[in-house]
Design a protein around this motif. Structure first.
Motif, PDB file in Angstrom:
ATOM      1  N   THR A  17       0.828  -1.196   0.000  1.00 51.91           N
ATOM      2  CA  THR A  17       0.000   0.000   0.000  1.00 51.91           C
ATOM      3  C   THR A  17       0.869   1.255   0.000  1.00 51.91           C
ATOM      4  N   TYR A  18       0.265   2.350  -0.488  1.00 50.38           N
ATOM      5  CA  TYR A  18       0.945   3.644  -0.544  1.00 50.38           C
ATOM      6  C   TYR A  18       0.195   4.622   0.351  1.00 50.38           C
ATOM      7  N   ILE A  31       4.261  -4.068   9.825  1.00 50.99           N
ATOM      8  CA  ILE A  31       4.384  -2.988   8.848  1.00 50.99           C
ATOM      9  C   ILE A  31       5.854  -2.843   8.501  1.00 50.99           C
ATOM     10  N   ARG A  32       6.175  -3.010   7.216  1.00 56.52           N
ATOM     11  CA  ARG A  32       7.545  -2.926   6.737  1.00 56.52           C
ATOM     12  C   ARG A  32       7.649  -1.871   5.640  1.00 56.52           C
ATOM     13  N   ASP A  33       8.869  -1.353   5.486  1.00 56.39           N
ATOM     14  CA  ASP A  33       9.156  -0.445   4.382  1.00 56.39           C
ATOM     15  C   ASP A  33       9.350  -1.277   3.121  1.00 56.39           C
ATOM     16  N   ALA A  52       2.430   6.120  10.406  1.00 61.85           N
ATOM     17  CA  ALA A  52       3.216   5.701   9.247  1.00 61.85           C
ATOM     18  C   ALA A  52       3.712   6.888   8.439  1.00 61.85           C
ATOM     19  N   ALA A  53       2.920   7.973   8.380  1.00 59.07           N
ATOM     20  CA  ALA A  53       3.315   9.175   7.633  1.00 59.07           C
ATOM     21  C   ALA A  53       2.839  10.396   8.409  1.00 59.07           C
ATOM     22  N   GLU A  78       5.428  10.682   2.705  1.00 61.00           N
ATOM     23  CA  GLU A  78       4.815   9.672   1.854  1.00 61.00           C
ATOM     24  C   GLU A  78       5.759   8.482   1.739  1.00 61.00           C
ATOM     25  N   ARG A  79       5.210   7.285   1.687  1.00 63.37           N
ATOM     26  CA  ARG A  79       6.025   6.078   1.579  1.00 63.37           C
ATOM     27  C   ARG A  79       5.163   4.908   1.129  1.00 63.37           C
TER      28      ARG A  79
END
Length: 459
Positions: free
Chosen positions: A9-10, A96-98, A117-118, A149-150
């Protein structure tokens, strides 16, 4: 509802609002001065663990999540409104991972746990914040910052205390439906269970634990055979593993002992830590006609490996209480004494080893004696020489005794000699006597001569 346990997901946080540049223009206030307000903060993207959810299905169809930006500042000292945070609910146990670095950012294992997360952008300041005594009419303001954003990877690991492992159609779903209120799909064909199922088991004394039903594993699952081992992540958090062994597998050409070994190999290939977890061996389907006959051989094989066996029948409920008791003891107390037994002694192998040792014993002793005989002369120490001299002195009388025995042997040989030898001996004796005879006559002649002389003198 479709079960989804891994998505990409973004997320994009909101930007901060810009500050305003404005001046007061009121009728009765001369030189009102700057009146630009501040911009509002952008909203952040926050993940929250929700125990009511069991899948990441919502993130499969909506993969982009953007929070709102803050409002810009306005005149008359009016600040812009900040945006609310975007709350994204995920099942409890979500990792939750990058997506770019695979770095673990958060593990939402507790209900209600939050992770930002952001982070949203900060609002800019208006020109009213830059007025001073020397700069009374600032004609500039500050802009708001951008939000983060990630791209993230969401991975779900169900939170269960007990995990069920076994081949397809081994009775795992039936066991969950027996001991809990869960109603998974139960059918008599392989790969009935396609997704993990959770069931709450109500035990004694107001104790309870969660049991997870994992889709069946087969040989080669680590290489993608069957459903693969992708669902094993859901038992990584389990404290106890129950191996359900199908005693009716011989009808399909399988061996219960072989099934147990295959399961352990697949666990080791997936994770070494998962293979070290406490394991309860539970052979199933005692209600089958030939199952009890196979149970004896399976129990003996497990006893040789040091494991206790807890046979059950999920169809009739036989043995389920004993299985729950030992599982709860390991889960709540941590004691694993009942899971292991002492392997039986093997006298047959000891006898065989004894015979081999007896055969090898003479061969082992022979080199030792030869080595001792070779090493004896090589000894040069004084103590060794003294011992050798004493031994030689003791052997001297023995040689003399042997010398004394020689005439006896000669006499025996003389008795056995032929008559010719005896005659020759007599002849030798006569010659010796003849030689001695003149010696005896000489004294007689002398005596006669003396007597003659005496007579002459007298006359």
């Amino acid at each position: 509802m479709k079960f989804v346990d891994e998505v990409r997901t973004y997320v994009k946080a909101g930007d901060g609002g810009h500050g305003a540049v404005a001046f007061r223009r009121e009728k009765f206030i001369e030189r009102g001065g700057p009146s630009g307000g501040d911009g509002g903060n952008g909203g952040s993207v926050v993940f929250v663990a929700d125990p009511q959810l069991t899948t990441l299905l919502d993130f499969r169809y909506q993969q982009h999540h953007r929070a709102r930006s803050g409002e810009n500042g306005m005149g008359s000292d009016c600040n812009g409104r900040a945006s609310e945070d975007m709350i994204l609910k995920v099942p409890t146990g979500t990792l939750i991972r990058d997506a770019n670095t695979s770095e673990l950012l958060a593990d939402l294992s507790d209900p209600g746990q939050r992770f930002v997360a952001a982070k949203g952008g900060r609002g800019g300041l208006g020109n009213m914040n830059f007025a001073t005594s020397t700069r009374q009419t600032p004609r500039f303001a500050q802009e708001g910052t951008k939000g983060e954003e990630r791209t993230l990877l969401l991975e779900l690991k169900l939170l269960a205390d007990v995990g069920l492992l076994g081949f397809p159609n081994a009775g795992k779903s039936t066991l969950v439906s027996r001991v809990s209120r869960a109603r998974p799909k139960v059918a008599d064909y392989p790969f009935t269970t396609l997704v993990p199922n959770l069931g709450m088991v109500q035990y004694k004394d107001n104790l309870s634990f969660v049991m997870a039903d994992i889709p069946g594993l087969i040989e080669g699952a680590s290489e993608g055979v069957g459903l693969g081992h992708q669902f094993l992540r859901h038992v990584e958090r389990c404290k106890v593993l129950i191996h359900l062994i199908d005693l009716g597998a011989e009808v399909e050409g399988r061996d219960p002992v072989g099934d147990y070994e295959i399961l352990n190999r697949e666990l080791e290939k997936y994770s070494a830590e998962l293979a070290k977890k406490p394991q309860v061996v539970a052979p199933n389907k005692l209600d089958l006609p030939d199952a009890r006959a196979r149970l004896e051989g399976f129990t003996a094989a497990m006893r040789e490996r040091g494991f206790a066996v807890f046979p059950v029948s999920t169809a009739t409920g036989e043995g389920l209480q004993a299985l729950l008791d030992v599982t709860a003891e390991v889960l709540f107390t941590g004691r694993t004494d009942k899971l292991h037994v002492e392997p039986p002694e093997k006298p047959a192998r000891k006898v065989a080893l004894g015979k081999e040792q007896a055969k090898q014993a003479p061969a082992a002793k022979a080199p030792d004696r030869k080595a001792a005989s070779k090493q004896a002369p090589a000894a040069k120490t004084p103590a060794r020489k003294a011992v050798v001299k004493k031994a030689a002195a003791k052997k001297v009388p023995a040689k003399k005794a042997a010398a004394k025995k020689v005439p006896v042997r000669k006499a025996a040989a003389a008795k056995q000699a032929p008559a010719k030898k005896a005659a020759s001996k007599k002849a030798v004796a006569k010659k010796a006597a003849a030689k001695k005879a003149p010696a005896k006559k000489a004294p007689a002649k002398q005596a006669a001569a003396k007597s003659a002389r005496v007579k002459g003198r007298r006359s």
